[in-house]
Motif scaffolding. Sequence first.
Motif, PDB file in Angstrom:
ATOM      1  N   GLN A 104       0.827  -1.206   0.000  1.00  0.00           N
ATOM      2  CA  GLN A 104       0.000   0.000   0.000  1.00  0.00           C
ATOM      3  C   GLN A 104       0.863   1.258   0.000  1.00  0.00           C
ATOM      4  N   VAL A 105       1.860   1.294   0.859  1.00  0.00           N
ATOM      5  CA  VAL A 105       2.685   2.493   0.994  1.00  0.00           C
ATOM      6  C   VAL A 105       3.467   2.767  -0.290  1.00  0.00           C
ATOM      7  N   GLY A 106       3.958   1.703  -0.932  1.00  0.00           N
ATOM      8  CA  GLY A 106       4.800   1.885  -2.097  1.00  0.00           C
ATOM      9  C   GLY A 106       4.071   1.953  -3.420  1.00  0.00           C
ATOM     10  N   GLY A 107       2.833   1.433  -3.483  1.00  0.00           N
ATOM     11  CA  GLY A 107       2.149   1.360  -4.757  1.00  0.00           C
ATOM     12  C   GLY A 107       0.707   1.820  -4.742  1.00  0.00           C
ATOM     13  N   PHE A 108      -0.116   1.168  -3.945  1.00  0.00           N
ATOM     14  CA  PHE A 108      -1.553   1.437  -3.986  1.00  0.00           C
ATOM     15  C   PHE A 108      -1.861   2.894  -3.679  1.00  0.00           C
ATOM     16  N   GLY A 109      -1.250   3.428  -2.625  1.00  0.00           N
ATOM     17  CA  GLY A 109      -1.492   4.826  -2.279  1.00  0.00           C
ATOM     18  C   GLY A 109      -0.936   5.806  -3.308  1.00  0.00           C
TER      19      GLY A 109
END
Length: 208
Positions: A104-109
Amino acid sequence: MIDLYYAPTPNGHKITLFLEESGLAYQIHRVDIGAGDQFKPEFLAISPNNKIPAIVDQQPVDGGAPLSLFESGEILLYLAEKTGRFMSQELRSRAATLQWLFWQVGGFGPMLGQNHHFNHYAPQPVPYAIERYQVETKRLYTVLDKQLKKHAYVSGDEYSIADMAIYPWVVPHARQRIDLEDFPAVRNWFERISARPATKKAYSLPQD
């Protein structure tokens, strides 16, 4: 007591979700990012990257001086370790939770953030960027849907900080031009988390 420096953004909601679920005592300090509060020296002393959220733990477990932290993923990890909740200490379960937190921190967000920007905030349309980030958004939702077809929650059978990190970015799915009917496992997971009392409480905080 946790002092939370907060604005009602997806990253801000991650932390209120945890705090409401865990029952930790906390106090909100609103950061008006539209007015530039994030650039004030007193905030930069806590969050040198001038982003919310940030926290100050007034009672860290080592008994030392108050501890300030920035970056939402690290804050979730810190609070999970502080309370012993929402992240297993068993090797494989912990690894699964952390890899989805970092996903999440590196991609989804970041990718969904770019989707929001080019669809709603760019001063003029940039068709290439709109298409690029829309395609990537759909790809990431497909990854999440496949995972949730196998497990009740993102990293397994228990609600974790990985779910808390991802959920607030799914809340504005309509603004991302995403129909959750196309991702039934995500939709089911989203509805279950939305029904949790702590989620309702976190999202009932005053929203400017």
